[in-house]
Design a protein around this motif. Structure first.
Motif, PDB file in Angstrom:
ATOM      1  N   TYR A 105       7.782  -7.639  -4.810  1.00 43.46           N
ATOM      2  CA  TYR A 105       8.845  -8.223  -3.994  1.00 43.46           C
ATOM      3  C   TYR A 105       8.376  -9.565  -3.444  1.00 43.46           C
ATOM      4  O   TYR A 105       7.192  -9.753  -3.160  1.00 43.46           O
ATOM      5  CB  TYR A 105       9.209  -7.288  -2.838  1.00 43.46           C
ATOM      6  CG  TYR A 105       9.758  -5.957  -3.288  1.00 43.46           C
ATOM      7  CD1 TYR A 105       8.919  -4.843  -3.421  1.00 43.46           C
ATOM      8  CD2 TYR A 105      11.101  -5.808  -3.596  1.00 43.46           C
ATOM      9  CE1 TYR A 105       9.413  -3.619  -3.852  1.00 43.46           C
ATOM     10  CE2 TYR A 105      11.606  -4.591  -4.026  1.00 43.46           C
ATOM     11  CZ  TYR A 105      10.767  -3.501  -4.150  1.00 43.46           C
ATOM     12  OH  TYR A 105      11.265  -2.299  -4.583  1.00 43.46           O
TER      13      TYR A 105
ATOM     14  N   VAL B 298      12.138   2.478 -10.651  1.00 40.79           N
ATOM     15  CA  VAL B 298      11.092   3.505 -10.630  1.00 40.79           C
ATOM     16  C   VAL B 298      11.682   4.854 -11.022  1.00 40.79           C
ATOM     17  O   VAL B 298      11.130   5.588 -11.862  1.00 40.79           O
ATOM     18  CB  VAL B 298      10.436   3.588  -9.232  1.00 40.79           C
ATOM     19  CG1 VAL B 298       9.499   4.797  -9.149  1.00 40.79           C
ATOM     20  CG2 VAL B 298       9.666   2.303  -8.929  1.00 40.79           C
ATOM     21  N   ARG B 299      12.820   5.174 -10.440  1.00 37.35           N
ATOM     22  CA  ARG B 299      13.459   6.469 -10.724  1.00 37.35           C
ATOM     23  C   ARG B 299      13.871   6.559 -12.193  1.00 37.35           C
ATOM     24  O   ARG B 299      13.652   7.585 -12.846  1.00 37.35           O
ATOM     25  CB  ARG B 299      14.673   6.643  -9.813  1.00 37.35           C
ATOM     26  CG  ARG B 299      15.481   7.904 -10.075  1.00 37.35           C
ATOM     27  CD  ARG B 299      16.619   8.026  -9.101  1.00 37.35           C
ATOM     28  NE  ARG B 299      17.501   9.138  -9.437  1.00 37.35           N
ATOM     29  CZ  ARG B 299      18.581   9.465  -8.744  1.00 37.35           C
ATOM     30  NH1 ARG B 299      18.921   8.772  -7.665  1.00 37.35           N
ATOM     31  NH2 ARG B 299      19.340  10.486  -9.120  1.00 37.35           N
TER      32      ARG B 299
ATOM     33  N   GLN C 115      21.647   2.019  -8.774  1.00 36.72           N
ATOM     34  CA  GLN C 115      21.057   3.028  -9.648  1.00 36.72           C
ATOM     35  C   GLN C 115      21.820   3.127 -10.964  1.00 36.72           C
ATOM     36  O   GLN C 115      21.222   3.222 -12.045  1.00 36.72           O
ATOM     37  CB  GLN C 115      21.046   4.395  -8.954  1.00 36.72           C
ATOM     38  CG  GLN C 115      20.524   5.536  -9.826  1.00 36.72           C
ATOM     39  CD  GLN C 115      19.084   5.344 -10.247  1.00 36.72           C
ATOM     40  OE1 GLN C 115      18.240   4.944  -9.445  1.00 36.72           O
ATOM     41  NE2 GLN C 115      18.775   5.619 -11.515  1.00 36.72           N
TER      42      GLN C 115
ATOM     43  N   ASP D  13       5.265   4.294 -14.779  1.00 40.80           N
ATOM     44  CA  ASP D  13       5.848   3.662 -13.593  1.00 40.80           C
ATOM     45  C   ASP D  13       5.836   2.144 -13.759  1.00 40.80           C
ATOM     46  O   ASP D  13       4.841   1.570 -14.210  1.00 40.80           O
ATOM     47  CB  ASP D  13       5.057   4.037 -12.342  1.00 40.80           C
ATOM     48  CG  ASP D  13       5.431   5.409 -11.805  1.00 40.80           C
ATOM     49  OD1 ASP D  13       6.352   6.034 -12.370  1.00 40.80           O
ATOM     50  OD2 ASP D  13       4.796   5.862 -10.833  1.00 40.80           O
TER      51      ASP D  13
ATOM     52  N   HIS E 167      15.284  -3.921  -2.875  1.00 40.98           N
ATOM     53  CA  HIS E 167      14.586  -2.638  -2.804  1.00 40.98           C
ATOM     54  C   HIS E 167      15.391  -1.527  -3.472  1.00 40.98           C
ATOM     55  O   HIS E 167      14.813  -0.613  -4.075  1.00 40.98           O
ATOM     56  CB  HIS E 167      14.261  -2.286  -1.354  1.00 40.98           C
ATOM     57  CG  HIS E 167      13.079  -3.032  -0.804  1.00 40.98           C
ATOM     58  ND1 HIS E 167      11.783  -2.580  -0.928  1.00 40.98           N
ATOM     59  CD2 HIS E 167      13.000  -4.232  -0.156  1.00 40.98           C
ATOM     60  CE1 HIS E 167      10.950  -3.450  -0.368  1.00 40.98           C
ATOM     61  NE2 HIS E 167      11.668  -4.472   0.105  1.00 40.98           N
ATOM     62  N   ALA E 168      16.714  -1.602  -3.368  1.00 40.01           N
ATOM     63  CA  ALA E 168      17.545  -0.605  -4.052  1.00 40.01           C
ATOM     64  C   ALA E 168      17.365  -0.711  -5.559  1.00 40.01           C
ATOM     65  O   ALA E 168      17.270   0.310  -6.260  1.00 40.01           O
ATOM     66  CB  ALA E 168      19.011  -0.804  -3.677  1.00 40.01           C
TER      67      ALA E 168
ATOM     68  N   GLY F 179      14.677  -1.966  -7.080  1.00 39.02           N
ATOM     69  CA  GLY F 179      13.318  -1.544  -7.377  1.00 39.02           C
ATOM     70  C   GLY F 179      13.177  -0.029  -7.390  1.00 39.02           C
ATOM     71  O   GLY F 179      12.560   0.555  -8.287  1.00 39.02           O
ATOM     72  N   ASP F 180      13.746   0.623  -6.376  1.00 34.45           N
ATOM     73  CA  ASP F 180      13.696   2.087  -6.324  1.00 34.45           C
ATOM     74  C   ASP F 180      14.407   2.691  -7.532  1.00 34.45           C
ATOM     75  O   ASP F 180      13.960   3.703  -8.093  1.00 34.45           O
ATOM     76  CB  ASP F 180      14.341   2.596  -5.030  1.00 34.45           C
ATOM     77  CG  ASP F 180      13.550   2.223  -3.789  1.00 34.45           C
ATOM     78  OD1 ASP F 180      12.367   1.841  -3.926  1.00 34.45           O
ATOM     79  OD2 ASP F 180      14.124   2.301  -2.678  1.00 34.45           O
ATOM     80  N   ALA F 181      15.519   2.070  -7.915  1.00 35.36           N
ATOM     81  CA  ALA F 181      16.281   2.572  -9.060  1.00 35.36           C
ATOM     82  C   ALA F 181      15.470   2.442 -10.348  1.00 35.36           C
ATOM     83  O   ALA F 181      15.524   3.317 -11.223  1.00 35.36           O
ATOM     84  CB  ALA F 181      17.602   1.814  -9.185  1.00 35.36           C
TER      85      ALA F 181
END
Length: 464
Positions: free
Chosen positions: A218, A203-204, A167, A213, A196-197, A199-201
Motif C-alpha cells: 500500500y 488475498v481471499r 470482492q 498468497d 484495502h478492500a 487488497g483483502d479481496a
C-alpha cells in the motif's frame, strides 16, 4: 407501457448507455467507502426454514427520497416501480410500501414503519450505515432485506448485500487471469478503504483458488512513495543487479515475509543464484548502492516476481503509478495489469495501460431496461437504478412463484439464480450476491472492449 416513439429519445439511449454503464461501478464502489461493520447477529426469524413464507406480500422500499441523496433515491424508486409493475397472469402486482430514510428517525424509523405495515420483503436501504441500523429489526421480524450497499460486513442470512463489491470484481479478474495461465499475483494499492478492500479481496481470491498468497503493498499517494514502493514490489534492485551480472538478495530493510517472497520469486523468474540476506556467508557485492530507474532506463530487465498486478488508483495518483510502472520496467508483455470497475468511467484516457483489465457488467443486458425506463420516465436512468430494478425483478419473480403468498429463503437463494440488467446473479446462504461480471480490456487508443466469455486474451509468459 408505450414504446419509444421519438428518434431523439432513441439516440439519447444509444449515446448514453455505454457511458452510464462505465460510471456504474464508480457509484457502487463509492458506497463501500462508507462501510461500517455493525448490526444484529440474530437469526432470520421465520425465514430460517426453507418451507416457510412471510404472510404479507407487500414490498417495502427504503430509500432516501429527500435530502442530499434524494435525486438518486427517487431514480432508484422509479426503477423498482418499473420492475414491480409487471403483472403475471391474473396475479396482481405486489403493493409497494415506500419509506424515506432521510426523514426524522432515519432508516431505523423507516424499518419500524415497514414492520408495522406487515411488509414481506424490503428493498434497500442505500448505505452500509443504514443497513447496519435496520438489520437487527429485520432479522427479528423475519423480513428479508435486499440492501444496496457494497459492504460485505453487512452480509448474513436474511440480509443480502446487493451492491457490486470489490470482492466480486477481484474474484472475476483473478479467475480470468488464471484462465490465461497467470499464477503469481501482486497488488500495489492506495492506503484507502477501497485500496484495502481490493487488497483483502485479492488475498481471499488467491487462497480460494489454491494460489500462493499475493504480494500486497500500500502507498500513501505521493509520486516518490509510489516510485519507491513499486521499485520494492517489483524487486527492481535485484533485477538491475542481475542485468549487470551481479547477484543480490532483496533489500535488507524489507519485512521478512516480503523479502522471502521476493527472493523466491526472483529465483524462479530469472534462475539466478541470489544470496539470502540471512545467509552468514553472504557478503554484499562491491558498490551495492541501490539503483534508480533513471540509472538503467536504456537496459532491459528481467520480469518482476509476479505476472498479474492489481491496481486501484484513479486521477493523478494513477498517472504517477503509470509513470512508475514504466520507470521500473513493469511491462504489459510480462504482467497483466488489473484495476477497479471505476476505470470504466474514464477508460478513454487510459491508453497508456493498454491491455489492462477491469471487471464490470456486460452492457448488452442493460439495453432493454434503458429503453423501458426511458419510455416511462422520459430520461435515461442513472447507473445505480440498475440495482433497484434487479432487486424489484427478484421480488416480483419470487412473489409470482409463491402465488403472492410471500418471499421464502429457499426461493430467494435458488441455485439457478435470477436474470438481471447487470447480468445473472444468485443470492447465497450467507448474505452475499454472486455475479458473473464481464472482463473489459483497455485499448491502445483509449476505451475498452469486453472480452468473449471464458476466453483468454493471450497466453501468459511461460504458460503451457
Amino acid at each position: 407501457m408505450r414504446p419509444v416513439g421519438k428518434r431523439n429519445v432513441t439516440r439519447s439511449i444509444l449515446r448514453h448507455t455505454s457511458r452510464n454503464l462505465a460510471r456504474h461501478l464508480s457509484g457502487v464502489a463509492l458506497l463501500a467507502l462508507a462501510a461500517c461493520s455493525s448490526g444484529g447477529t440474530s437469526g432470520p426469524g421465520g425465514l430460517a426454514g426453507s418451507d416457510q413464507t412471510v404472510s404479507a406480500p407487500n414490498v417495502g422500499v427504503l430509500l432516501p427520497l429527500t435530502g442530499a441523496n434524494g435525486v438518486l433515491g427517487n431514480e432508484m424508486l422509479a426503477a423498482a416501480k418499473l420492475a414491480l409493475s409487471k403483472q403475471s397472469g391474473t396475479l396482481p402486482p405486489p403493493k409497494l410500501d415506500i419509506h424515506d430514510t432521510a426523514r426524522a428517525g432515519g432508516a431505523a424509523q423507516a424499518m419500524q414503519a415497514a414492520i408495522a405495515s406487515g411488509d414481506g420483503i424490503v428493498l434497500g436501504p442505500l448505505t452500509s450505515v443504514d443497513t447496519a441500523s435496520i438489520s437487527p429489526m429485520a432479522l427479528r421480524a423475519g423480513i428479508p432485506v435486499i440492501a444496496f450497499t457494497s459492504d460485505l460486513a453487512q452480509a448474513r442470512l436474511g440480509v443480502w448485500v446487493f451492491g457490486i463489491t470489490p470482492q466480486q470484481q477481484v474474484s472475476r479478474l483473478v479467475d480470468a487471469a488464471r484462465q490465461e495461465g497467470r499464477h503469481h499475483f501482486a497488488a500495489f494499492l492506495p492506503d484507502t478503504p477501497l485500496g484495502h478492500a481490493m487488497g483483502d479481496a485479492l488475498v481471499r481470491s488467491c487462497r480460494e483458488g489454491s494460489l500462493a498468497d499475493p504480494l500486497v503493498v500500500y502507498h500513501a499517494g505521493g509520486s516518490e512513495a509510489i516510485r519507491s514502493g513499486l521499485a520494492t514490489l517489483s524487486a527492481y534492485d535485484s533485477r538491475v543487479a542481475t542485468a549487470s551480472g551481479q547477484t543480490t538478495g532483496p533489500a535488507q530493510d524489507l519485512p521478512e515475509d516480503l523479502a522471502a517472497a521476493l527472493s523466491s520469486a526472483s529465483k524462479a523468474s530469472v534462475k539466478a543464484d541470489a544470496q539470502s540476506p540471512g545467509d552468514p556467508k553472504a557478503s554484499p557485492p562491491e558498490q551495492a548502492a541501490k539503483a534508480t530507474p533513471s540509472d538503467t532506463s536504456s537496459s532491459t530487465l528481467s520480469a518482476p516476481p509476479f505476472d498479474a498486478l492489481l491496481l486501484a488508483d484513479t486521477g493523478l495518483a494513477l498517472k504517477n503509478v503509470i509513470d512508475a510502472l514504466k520507470a521500473n520496467q513493469v511491462c504489459s508483455s510480462d504482467v497483466r495489469l488489473m484495476g477497479p470497475g471505476l476505470w470504466g468511467a474514464f477508460a478513454g484516457k487510459l491508453g497508456a495501460v493498454a491491455g489492462a483489465w477491469y471487471a464490470a457488467p456486460d452492457p448488452a443486458a442493460r439495453t432493454l431496461f434503458v429503453q423501458q425506463f426511458s419510455a416511462q420516465n422520459h430520461r435515461v436512468p442513472k447507473p445505480l437504478a440498475d440495482l433497484s430494478y434487479d432487486a424489484g425483478t427478484l421480488a416480483q419473480s419470487v412473489y409470482t412463484a409463491t402465488g403472492g403468498r410471500g418471499y421464502p429463503v429457499d426461493l430467494l437463494t435458488q441455485p439457478q439464480g435470477f436474470s438481471g440488467v447487470d447480468g445473472a446473479f444468485t443470492l447465497t446462504g450467507d448474505g452475499q450476491t454472486v455475479r458473473r461480471l464481464g472482463i473489459f480490456e483497455i485499448q491502445s487508443g483509449g476505451g475498452a472492449r469486453i472480452l468473449p466469455a471464458h476466453k483468454s486474451a493471450a497466453p501468459a509468459p511461460g504458460a503451457s
